[in-house]
Write a protein that holds these residues in place. Structure first.
Motif, PDB file in Angstrom:
ATOM      1  N   LEU A   1     -39.532   5.103   5.877  1.00  0.00           N
ATOM      2  CA  LEU A   1     -40.053   4.719   7.193  1.00  0.00           C
ATOM      3  C   LEU A   1     -39.759   3.253   7.469  1.00  0.00           C
ATOM      4  CD1 LEU A   1     -43.606   6.347   7.038  1.00  0.00           C
ATOM      5  CD2 LEU A   1     -41.589   7.218   8.229  1.00  0.00           C
ATOM      6  N   ILE A   2     -39.588   2.926   8.739  1.00  0.00           N
ATOM      7  CA  ILE A   2     -39.488   1.536   9.161  1.00  0.00           C
ATOM      8  C   ILE A   2     -40.894   1.118   9.571  1.00  0.00           C
ATOM      9  CG2 ILE A   2     -38.458  -0.106  10.773  1.00  0.00           C
ATOM     10  CD1 ILE A   2     -36.183   1.988  11.147  1.00  0.00           C
ATOM     11  N   VAL A   3     -41.387   0.055   8.949  1.00  0.00           N
ATOM     12  CA  VAL A   3     -42.736  -0.424   9.246  1.00  0.00           C
ATOM     13  C   VAL A   3     -42.689  -1.881   9.686  1.00  0.00           C
ATOM     14  CG1 VAL A   3     -43.859   1.212   7.686  1.00  0.00           C
ATOM     15  CG2 VAL A   3     -43.207  -1.020   6.816  1.00  0.00           C
ATOM     16  N   GLN A   4     -43.566  -2.228  10.615  1.00  0.00           N
ATOM     17  CA  GLN A   4     -43.674  -3.592  11.131  1.00  0.00           C
ATOM     18  C   GLN A   4     -45.019  -4.161  10.710  1.00  0.00           C
ATOM     19  OE1 GLN A   4     -41.672  -5.846  13.077  1.00  0.00           O
ATOM     20  NE2 GLN A   4     -43.352  -7.108  12.317  1.00  0.00           N
ATOM     21  N   PRO A   5     -45.030  -5.175   9.829  1.00  0.00           N
ATOM     22  CA  PRO A   5     -46.305  -5.800   9.473  1.00  0.00           C
ATOM     23  C   PRO A   5     -47.023  -6.328  10.721  1.00  0.00           C
ATOM     24  CG  PRO A   5     -44.587  -6.496   7.965  1.00  0.00           C
ATOM     25  CD  PRO A   5     -43.913  -5.757   9.084  1.00  0.00           C
ATOM     26  N   ILE A   6     -48.346  -6.257  10.699  1.00  0.00           N
ATOM     27  CA  ILE A   6     -49.140  -6.729  11.825  1.00  0.00           C
ATOM     28  C   ILE A   6     -50.266  -7.632  11.329  1.00  0.00           C
ATOM     29  CG2 ILE A   6     -48.620  -4.779  13.343  1.00  0.00           C
ATOM     30  CD1 ILE A   6     -51.325  -3.566  12.592  1.00  0.00           C
ATOM     31  N   LYS A   7     -50.732  -8.494  12.241  1.00  0.00           N
ATOM     32  CA  LYS A   7     -51.884  -9.355  11.980  1.00  0.00           C
ATOM     33  C   LYS A   7     -53.164  -8.543  12.173  1.00  0.00           C
ATOM     34  CE  LYS A   7     -49.659 -13.377  14.105  1.00  0.00           C
ATOM     35  NZ  LYS A   7     -49.829 -14.416  15.131  1.00  0.00           N
TER      36      LYS A   7
ATOM     37  N   GLY B   1     -43.773 -11.362  11.250  1.00  0.00           N
ATOM     38  CA  GLY B   1     -42.680 -11.243  10.296  1.00  0.00           C
ATOM     39  C   GLY B   1     -41.667 -10.180  10.668  1.00  0.00           C
ATOM     40  N   ASN B   2     -40.839  -9.852   9.687  1.00  0.00           N
ATOM     41  CA  ASN B   2     -39.771  -8.868   9.883  1.00  0.00           C
ATOM     42  C   ASN B   2     -40.223  -7.465   9.520  1.00  0.00           C
ATOM     43  OD1 ASN B   2     -37.824 -10.849  10.572  1.00  0.00           O
ATOM     44  ND2 ASN B   2     -37.605 -11.354   8.408  1.00  0.00           N
ATOM     45  N   SER B   3     -39.651  -6.469  10.175  1.00  0.00           N
ATOM     46  CA  SER B   3     -39.921  -5.090   9.783  1.00  0.00           C
ATOM     47  C   SER B   3     -39.200  -4.807   8.474  1.00  0.00           C
ATOM     48  CB  SER B   3     -39.515  -4.118  10.884  1.00  0.00           C
ATOM     49  OG  SER B   3     -38.267  -4.411  11.397  1.00  0.00           O
ATOM     50  N   LEU B   4     -39.634  -3.761   7.779  1.00  0.00           N
ATOM     51  CA  LEU B   4     -39.038  -3.401   6.501  1.00  0.00           C
ATOM     52  C   LEU B   4     -39.039  -1.895   6.332  1.00  0.00           C
ATOM     53  CD1 LEU B   4     -41.650  -3.231   3.950  1.00  0.00           C
ATOM     54  CD2 LEU B   4     -41.962  -5.227   5.361  1.00  0.00           C
ATOM     55  N   VAL B   5     -38.290  -1.436   5.346  1.00  0.00           N
ATOM     56  CA  VAL B   5     -38.228  -0.010   5.045  1.00  0.00           C
ATOM     57  C   VAL B   5     -39.134   0.257   3.848  1.00  0.00           C
ATOM     58  CG1 VAL B   5     -36.735   1.895   4.337  1.00  0.00           C
ATOM     59  CG2 VAL B   5     -35.886   0.173   5.943  1.00  0.00           C
ATOM     60  N   ALA B   6     -39.983   1.267   3.980  1.00  0.00           N
ATOM     61  CA  ALA B   6     -40.919   1.610   2.905  1.00  0.00           C
ATOM     62  C   ALA B   6     -40.829   3.095   2.592  1.00  0.00           C
ATOM     63  CB  ALA B   6     -42.355   1.270   3.325  1.00  0.00           C
ATOM     64  N   MET B   7     -40.949   3.431   1.321  1.00  0.00           N
ATOM     65  CA  MET B   7     -40.986   4.842   0.938  1.00  0.00           C
ATOM     66  C   MET B   7     -42.352   5.402   1.318  1.00  0.00           C
ATOM     67  SD  MET B   7     -41.329   5.704  -3.085  1.00  0.00           S
ATOM     68  CE  MET B   7     -42.952   5.643  -3.778  1.00  0.00           C
ATOM     69  N   ASP B   8     -42.368   6.683   1.661  1.00  0.00           N
ATOM     70  CA  ASP B   8     -43.621   7.319   2.076  1.00  0.00           C
ATOM     71  C   ASP B   8     -43.741   8.674   1.404  1.00  0.00           C
ATOM     72  OD1 ASP B   8     -45.949   8.039   3.559  1.00  0.00           O
ATOM     73  OD2 ASP B   8     -44.681   9.134   4.951  1.00  0.00           O
ATOM     74  N   ARG B   9     -44.753   8.834   0.561  1.00  0.00           N
ATOM     75  CA  ARG B   9     -45.024  10.127  -0.077  1.00  0.00           C
ATOM     76  C   ARG B   9     -46.302  10.755   0.452  1.00  0.00           C
ATOM     77  NH1 ARG B   9     -44.710   9.729  -6.408  1.00  0.00           N
ATOM     78  NH2 ARG B   9     -46.871   9.454  -5.892  1.00  0.00           N
ATOM     79  N   ILE B  10     -46.991  10.068   1.381  1.00  0.00           N
ATOM     80  CA  ILE B  10     -48.280  10.602   1.829  1.00  0.00           C
ATOM     81  C   ILE B  10     -48.242  11.188   3.230  1.00  0.00           C
ATOM     82  CG2 ILE B  10     -49.595   9.150   0.259  1.00  0.00           C
ATOM     83  CD1 ILE B  10     -50.273   7.337   2.537  1.00  0.00           C
TER      84      ILE B  10
END
Length: 88
Positions: free
Chosen positions: A25-31, A38-47
């Motif tokens: 998934l592409i995720v965007q960190p938020i305040k 910051g920058n978005s990043l790619v994260a693995m998702d098993r849930i």
């Protein structure tokens, strides 16, 4: 850990060993104010998180430990789907 919003998905037919059958998934960190930071990043998702959901992200070696193959090149992982949060 980071709080982030899922903003997209990544499909890759060719992946490094240990990344087979892992959803990305592409995720965007938020305040805490829910504004992007910051920058978005790619994260693995098993849930099973989906686009638009707010998630909790682990990075580095804690994320890599969640992969079946402990040597998989995993840098970030979704570790929770957030129902709600509050802060200043």
């Amino acid at each position: 850990m980071l709080i982030a919003k899922v903003v997209g998905s990544v499909w890759a037919t060719q992946k490094e060993k240990g990344m087979e059958n892992i959803k990305l998934l592409i995720v965007q960190p938020i305040k805490l104010s829910k504004e992007p930071v910051g920058n978005s990043l790619v994260a693995m998702d098993r849930i099973g998180a989906g686009v638009g959901e707010t998630v909790l992200i682990a990075q580095g070696s804690p994320a890599q430990k969640l992969a079946v193959d402990k040597n998989a090149p995993i840098d970030a992982a979704v570790v929770g789907i957030i129902d709600s949060f509050e802060g200043e």
